[in-house]
Design an enzyme around this catalytic site. Structure first.
Site, PDB file in Angstrom:
ATOM      1  N   HIS A  68       0.963  -1.151  -0.014  1.00  0.00           N
ATOM      2  CA  HIS A  68      -0.127   0.064  -0.053  1.00  0.00           C
ATOM      3  C   HIS A  68       0.793   1.343  -0.158  1.00  0.00           C
ATOM      4  O   HIS A  68       0.681   2.291   0.743  1.00  0.00           O
ATOM      5  CB  HIS A  68      -1.121   0.027   1.077  1.00  0.00           C
ATOM      6  CG  HIS A  68      -1.982  -1.137   1.057  1.00  0.00           C
ATOM      7  ND1 HIS A  68      -2.658  -1.579   2.168  1.00  0.00           N
ATOM      8  CD2 HIS A  68      -2.603  -1.640  -0.024  1.00  0.00           C
ATOM      9  CE1 HIS A  68      -3.490  -2.468   1.791  1.00  0.00           C
ATOM     10  NE2 HIS A  68      -3.394  -2.520   0.610  1.00  0.00           N
ATOM     11  N   TYR A 336       3.535  -4.944   9.989  1.00  0.00           N
ATOM     12  CA  TYR A 336       3.394  -3.514   9.829  1.00  0.00           C
ATOM     13  C   TYR A 336       4.501  -2.701  10.692  1.00  0.00           C
ATOM     14  O   TYR A 336       4.991  -1.655  10.177  1.00  0.00           O
ATOM     15  CB  TYR A 336       2.091  -2.960  10.653  1.00  0.00           C
ATOM     16  CG  TYR A 336       0.955  -3.137   9.869  1.00  0.00           C
ATOM     17  CD1 TYR A 336       0.905  -4.025   8.737  1.00  0.00           C
ATOM     18  CD2 TYR A 336      -0.292  -2.571  10.195  1.00  0.00           C
ATOM     19  CE1 TYR A 336      -0.311  -4.231   7.728  1.00  0.00           C
ATOM     20  CE2 TYR A 336      -1.422  -2.693   9.532  1.00  0.00           C
ATOM     21  CZ  TYR A 336      -1.445  -3.617   8.317  1.00  0.00           C
ATOM     22  OH  TYR A 336      -2.712  -3.945   7.660  1.00  0.00           O
TER      23      TYR A 336
END
Length: 363
Positions: A68, A336
């Site tokens: 992303h 993450y």
């Protein structure tokens, strides 16, 4: 105004090549990784996953998220109507307004990718509660995920690595992966039947994973949620398909006419509903609660926006919300964190990175 529900658009079958589907599912949902076996060579770990994401991206993109990578910062607020309090004692569901920092993005590790490189979009949000707590969530525009376990996701990544000769995934490897993992069928079917939206503003965004909500009396229930737009859904147009960067331009133009709104719809699990399997969608007839309205009123660049330095870890939750037994949640958190560590280190060592890379999502 009529209370919105999660949209159930009439399926429209569209041709979809196996390789294209593979590229989509390979980059969804922000880099899931397996947190077990951190110190055991040969077992899955966050570094192995993030390294593989970098390989799938084709070339290094220092200073950017490993998945992303292309996106834009947004900001606004959440107006709670108080109805969510019947499910959770989280302060975000007390009637009132909560500031929100957010981010829209498309899957993939290339910050200069075409907006049409995937039919999937993501919405990530950070709710800054008045009591100092935060609620962070990362959502996708599909109600289900492609795989059930981190191990499956890793094998999917390997199958999706570009071939050196073509620069695209090998259809034979993807076919073999899907044949060995029939759990991917619901996701593939949903993508084939639902054309991507024409805008970030008219798409619904889903939590994908289940979470545990606890109310003031200590009762706990499994919940999934969706951000459902007030802007009517419309499919992508042929003209948009020919453009590389239409999503950000479209959003800016819409905001010139006023804020954009989504309703936070909480869906309550029934006994027997799977809470540990993101490939399985709950039935449409479940109890749903409209907990309030998300209002987005402006955007900012990836280079200077407030979302730049946010790690949208979905396990950062306020009191009253906890992760479910879905194995992907802890895995997402680990991946993450490593992606955040790498990109911020790169920015520190090379502050000139984003002075020269201005087209695409920074963070």
């Amino acid at each position: 105004m009529t209370k919105p529900s999660v949209p159930n658009t009439k399926p429209i079958c569209v041709p979809c090549r196996l390789a294209a589907i593979g590229a989509v599912v390979a980059v969804l949902a922000g880099g899931f990784a397996y947190t077990a076996g951190w110190l055991t060579p040969g077992r899955l770990s966050a570094p192995r996953f993030i390294n593989t994401f970098e390989a799938v991206a084709g070339q290094p993109h220092p200073g950017y998220r490993r998945n992303h990578a292309k996106g834009l910062c947004v900001a606004g607020y959440f107006d709670s109507n108080g109805d969510g309090g019947v499910l959770s004692r989280a302060a975000v569901f007390v009637a009132g307004r909560t500031p929100v920092t957010g981010r829209f993005a498309v899957p993939g590790g290339n910050p200069s990718a075409r907006d049409t490189s995937s039919p999937v979009r993501s919405m990530a949000l950070l709710f800054q509660l008045q009591n100092g707590e935060q609620w962070r969530t990362g959502m996708n525009s599909t109600p289900v995920f492609a795989v059930h376990t981190p191990e499956q996701f890793y094998q999917q990544l390997l199958a999706s690595k570009p071939d050196a000769a073509t620069g695209k995934p090998d259809p034979a490897k993807l076919k073999a992966f899907y044949a060995a993992n029939p759990e991917t069928k619901p996701f593939q079917a949903w993508v084939k039947a639902h054309p991507p939206s024409s805008s970030l503003a008219n798409a619904a965004y889903y939590s994908i994973n289940a979470f545990r909500f606890t109310d003031y009396a200590g009762n706990s229930r499994a919940v999934r949620w969706a951000m459902v737009p007030e802007t009517p859904y419309a499919p992508i147009t042929d003209a948009q398909k020919a453009e590389k960067n239409f999503l950000e331009t479209d959003l800016d133009q819409r905001l010139q006419s006023g804020p954009l709104r989504w309703h936070l719809i909480l869906t309550v699990a029934r006994p027997g509903d799977p809470t540990d399997d993101a490939t399985m969608q709950w039935a449409d007839d479940h109890q749903q609660i409209d907990a309030g309205t998300l209002v987005i009123d402006h955007t900012t660049s990836q280079e200077n926006g407030a979302c730049r330095d946010v790690n949208f870890d979905p396990t950062i939750l306020p009191a009253g919300i906890k992760p479910s037994d879905d194995p992907l949640l802890a895995a997402r958190s680990a991946a993450y964190a490593l992606s955040y560590k790498r990109r911020t280190r790169e920015e520190t060592l090379h502050p000139e990175i984003h002075q020269t890379q201005t087209n695409g999502g920074r963070s």
